[in-house]
Design a protein around this motif. Structure first.
Motif, PDB file in Angstrom:
ATOM      1  N   ILE A 130       0.942  -1.241   0.048  1.00 16.28           N
ATOM      2  CA  ILE A 130      -0.166   0.017   0.099  1.00 16.28           C
ATOM      3  C   ILE A 130       0.879   1.160   0.048  1.00 16.28           C
ATOM      4  CG2 ILE A 130      -1.640   1.369   1.337  1.00 16.28           C
ATOM      5  CD1 ILE A 130      -2.627  -1.571   2.245  1.00 16.28           C
ATOM      6  N   GLU A 131       1.969   1.266   0.768  1.00  8.92           N
ATOM      7  CA  GLU A 131       2.897   2.307   0.908  1.00  8.92           C
ATOM      8  C   GLU A 131       3.589   2.615  -0.581  1.00  8.92           C
ATOM      9  OE1 GLU A 131       6.752   3.894   3.491  1.00  8.92           O
ATOM     10  OE2 GLU A 131       5.824   1.967   3.729  1.00  8.92           O
ATOM     11  N   LYS A 132       3.882   1.470  -1.266  1.00 10.70           N
ATOM     12  CA  LYS A 132       4.371   1.847  -2.636  1.00 10.70           C
ATOM     13  C   LYS A 132       3.399   2.399  -3.559  1.00 10.70           C
ATOM     14  CE  LYS A 132       8.059  -1.854  -2.403  1.00 10.70           C
ATOM     15  NZ  LYS A 132       8.503  -3.325  -2.782  1.00 10.70           N
ATOM     16  N   LYS A 133       2.359   2.013  -3.520  1.00 12.45           N
ATOM     17  CA  LYS A 133       1.180   2.512  -4.276  1.00 12.45           C
ATOM     18  C   LYS A 133       1.134   3.924  -3.970  1.00 12.45           C
ATOM     19  CE  LYS A 133      -1.124  -1.747  -5.291  1.00 12.45           C
ATOM     20  NZ  LYS A 133      -2.536  -2.640  -5.171  1.00 12.45           N
ATOM     21  N   GLU A 134       0.896   4.152  -2.759  1.00 11.52           N
ATOM     22  CA  GLU A 134       0.642   5.865  -2.571  1.00 11.52           C
ATOM     23  C   GLU A 134       1.890   6.594  -2.723  1.00 11.52           C
ATOM     24  OE1 GLU A 134       0.149   5.382   1.747  1.00 11.52           O
ATOM     25  OE2 GLU A 134      -2.157   4.840   1.469  1.00 11.52           O
ATOM     26  N   LEU A 135       3.179   6.092  -2.673  1.00 10.03           N
ATOM     27  CA  LEU A 135       4.229   6.993  -2.966  1.00 10.03           C
ATOM     28  C   LEU A 135       4.343   7.017  -4.599  1.00 10.03           C
ATOM     29  CD1 LEU A 135       7.147   5.357  -0.714  1.00 10.03           C
ATOM     30  CD2 LEU A 135       6.306   7.808  -0.625  1.00 10.03           C
ATOM     31  N   ALA A 136       3.827   6.120  -5.362  1.00 15.16           N
ATOM     32  CA  ALA A 136       3.879   6.233  -6.904  1.00 15.16           C
ATOM     33  C   ALA A 136       2.742   7.105  -7.207  1.00 15.16           C
ATOM     34  CB  ALA A 136       3.714   4.932  -7.370  1.00 15.16           C
ATOM     35  N   ALA A 137       1.720   6.994  -6.583  1.00 15.23           N
ATOM     36  CA  ALA A 137       0.557   8.110  -6.941  1.00 15.23           C
ATOM     37  C   ALA A 137       0.825   9.523  -6.446  1.00 15.23           C
ATOM     38  CB  ALA A 137      -0.621   7.637  -6.225  1.00 15.23           C
ATOM     39  N   SER A 138       1.496   9.736  -5.457  1.00 13.79           N
ATOM     40  CA  SER A 138       1.730  11.046  -5.055  1.00 13.79           C
ATOM     41  C   SER A 138       3.362  11.622  -5.519  1.00 13.79           C
ATOM     42  CB  SER A 138       1.998  10.981  -3.501  1.00 13.79           C
ATOM     43  OG  SER A 138       3.102  10.165  -2.943  1.00 13.79           O
ATOM     44  N   ASN A 139       3.791  10.992  -6.470  1.00 10.76           N
ATOM     45  CA  ASN A 139       5.038  11.246  -7.079  1.00 10.76           C
ATOM     46  C   ASN A 139       4.864  12.510  -8.094  1.00 10.76           C
ATOM     47  OD1 ASN A 139       7.761  11.679  -7.791  1.00 10.76           O
ATOM     48  ND2 ASN A 139       7.803   9.859  -9.361  1.00 10.76           N
ATOM     49  N   ILE A 140       5.253  13.595  -7.998  1.00  9.94           N
ATOM     50  CA  ILE A 140       5.042  14.684  -8.992  1.00  9.94           C
ATOM     51  C   ILE A 140       6.158  14.830  -9.921  1.00  9.94           C
ATOM     52  CG2 ILE A 140       3.706  15.931  -7.117  1.00  9.94           C
ATOM     53  CD1 ILE A 140       6.253  17.782  -6.656  1.00  9.94           C
ATOM     54  N   ASN A 141       7.249  14.360  -9.757  1.00 12.57           N
ATOM     55  CA  ASN A 141       8.200  14.375 -10.791  1.00 12.57           C
ATOM     56  C   ASN A 141       7.973  13.186 -11.893  1.00 12.57           C
ATOM     57  OD1 ASN A 141      10.704  14.254 -11.978  1.00 12.57           O
ATOM     58  ND2 ASN A 141      12.101  13.363 -10.831  1.00 12.57           N
ATOM     59  N   PRO A 142       7.952  13.728 -13.261  1.00 13.75           N
ATOM     60  CA  PRO A 142       7.324  12.955 -14.282  1.00 13.75           C
ATOM     61  C   PRO A 142       8.571  12.031 -14.719  1.00 13.75           C
ATOM     62  CG  PRO A 142       7.663  15.328 -15.160  1.00 13.75           C
ATOM     63  CD  PRO A 142       7.734  15.367 -13.610  1.00 13.75           C
ATOM     64  N   TYR A 143       9.862  12.460 -14.510  1.00 11.86           N
ATOM     65  CA  TYR A 143      11.116  11.856 -14.954  1.00 11.86           C
ATOM     66  C   TYR A 143      11.087  10.523 -14.207  1.00 11.86           C
ATOM     67  CZ  TYR A 143      11.427  15.845 -17.856  1.00 11.86           C
ATOM     68  OH  TYR A 143      10.776  16.726 -18.822  1.00 11.86           O
ATOM     69  N   THR A 144      10.484   9.718 -13.918  1.00 15.57           N
ATOM     70  CA  THR A 144      10.706   8.450 -13.412  1.00 15.57           C
ATOM     71  C   THR A 144      11.855   7.423 -14.217  1.00 15.57           C
ATOM     72  OG1 THR A 144       8.924   7.174 -14.295  1.00 15.57           O
ATOM     73  CG2 THR A 144       8.700   8.362 -12.307  1.00 15.57           C
ATOM     74  N   PRO A 145      12.482   6.632 -13.513  1.00 14.86           N
ATOM     75  CA  PRO A 145      13.126   5.749 -14.269  1.00 14.86           C
ATOM     76  C   PRO A 145      12.671   4.883 -15.608  1.00 14.86           C
ATOM     77  CG  PRO A 145      13.811   5.519 -11.872  1.00 14.86           C
ATOM     78  CD  PRO A 145      12.644   6.226 -12.136  1.00 14.86           C
ATOM     79  N   GLU A 146      11.172   4.414 -15.308  1.00 19.90           N
ATOM     80  CA  GLU A 146      10.821   3.844 -16.366  1.00 19.90           C
ATOM     81  C   GLU A 146      10.393   5.037 -17.517  1.00 19.90           C
ATOM     82  OE1 GLU A 146       6.402   1.581 -16.953  1.00 19.90           O
ATOM     83  OE2 GLU A 146       6.905   2.261 -15.040  1.00 19.90           O
ATOM     84  N   TYR A 147       9.985   6.030 -17.179  1.00 16.96           N
ATOM     85  CA  TYR A 147       9.854   7.272 -18.255  1.00 16.96           C
ATOM     86  C   TYR A 147      11.315   7.290 -19.124  1.00 16.96           C
ATOM     87  CZ  TYR A 147       8.600  11.402 -20.529  1.00 16.96           C
ATOM     88  OH  TYR A 147       8.479  12.362 -21.504  1.00 16.96           O
TER      89      TYR A 147
END
Length: 236
Positions: free
Chosen positions: A194-211
Motif C-alpha cells: 500500500i505504501e509503494k502505491k501511495e508513493l507512486a501516486a503522490s510522485n510529482i516528478n514525471p521523469y521516473t526511471p521507467e519514463y
C-alpha cells in the motif's frame, strides 16, 4: 475532605492514585489454526536423486535464474510470518541445514510450525582441481545449489503465536544468509504494498526511471544493461 486539586497545589510531589477505565486489546483468535502432524522443517538432500543408468547432467551458470523478481512464490500461504529474500542469490545444502537447525531448535513445536518454500539443491555447479591448466572440457560437479530471486519466500512459520515471538530467530537466520533477506509478516508485506502505491501516486516528478528508459533520454540505451531496460534499475 480536601480535594485533589488542593492537594496538588500545596503538595506537588505527592502521588495521588486515581481509578479509571482501561481498554485492553482482546487476544488473537487462533481457533481456525490447526498444527500439522510434523511441525518442524524436514531434512533436504544435498544431492538430487537420479536413475541408476543416468549420468548426473552438468549445467551452465544460468545467472538469469537469480535475476529479476519472483513472480510465483512471493506470497505467504498461511498468511502469518516468514523470511523473504530481498535480492537474488544461491542457497547450498549448508545454508539449508543452518536454517533447519536454527528454526527447529528455537521454535515451540507445541504452538508453532515451519514450512519450506524452496526446492532442495538441484542446480549443479562445476569446479576444476587446483593447479589445472585451462581447457580439457568442463570440470566435475562440485556441489548443488538452489537459485533464489528477489521477493522469494524462503521459509514460512505459523501457528498460535505472534510476530514478536518468532522475529528473534527468523531475523537471526535472515542475517546469516548469503544474500539480503528479512523476517517479515503478512500484515507488514501488505502495508508495504500500500505504501509503494501511495508513493507512486503522490510522485510529482514525471521523469521516473521507467519514463527515462522507455523514451531513451540521453541515449541511455547505449550504455545501460538489457536487464535495466526490463526492470528499470529495480533489480541489480
Amino acid at each position: 475532605m480536601f480535594s485533589t486539586r488542593f492537594l496538588r497545589q500545596w503538595c506537588p510531589r505527592m502521588l495521588i492514585q486515581a481509578a479509571g477505565m482501561k481498554n485492553y486489546t482482546p487476544p488473537l483468535d487462533y481457533s481456525g489454526i490447526q498444527l500439522p502432524e510434523k511441525p518442524k522443517l524436514s531434512y533436504m538432500d544435498k544431492v538430487p536423486t537420479y536413475a541408476s543408468n543416468l549420468k548426473p547432467p552438468k549445467m551452465a551458470k544460468r545467472l538469469t535464474l537469480m535475476r529479476g523478481p519472483e513472480l510465483i512464490h512471493n506470497e505467504f500461504i498461511h498468511k502469518q510470518y516468514g523470511i523473504v529474500a530481498l535480492c537474488g542469490g544461491r542457497l547450498n545444502s549448508g545454508h539449508m541445514e543452518m536454517i533447519r537447525m536454527t528454526i527447529n531448535r528455537k521454535m515451540d513445536a507445541n504452538k508453532m510450525f515451519a514450512v519450506w518454500r524452496i526446492d532442495p539443491p538441484w542446480q549443479p555447479l562445476t569446479r576444476k582441481g587446483q593447479g589445472k591448466r585451462m581447457g580439457g572440457g568442463k570440470g566435475a560437479i562440485d556441489h548443488y545449489v538452489t537459485p533464489i530471486k528477489a521477493g522469494r519466500v524462503i521459509v514460512e512459520v505459523g501457528g498460535k503465536c505472534e510476530f514478536v515471538q518468532v522475529f528473534s530467530f527468523l531475523n537471526e537466520v535472515a542475517q546469516i544468509l548469503p544474500f539480503k533477506a528479512k523476517a517479515t509478516s503478512y500484515d507488514l508485506m501488505e502495508a508495504e504494498k500500500i505504501e509503494k502505491k501511495e508513493l507512486a501516486a503522490s510522485n510529482i516528478n514525471p521523469y521516473t526511471p521507467e519514463y527515462v528508459i522507455k523514451n531513451n533520454m540521453g541515449g541511455c540505451h547505449d550504455w545501460i544493461s538489457p536487464y535495466d531496460k526490463e526492470w528499470f534499475f529495480k533489480y541489480v
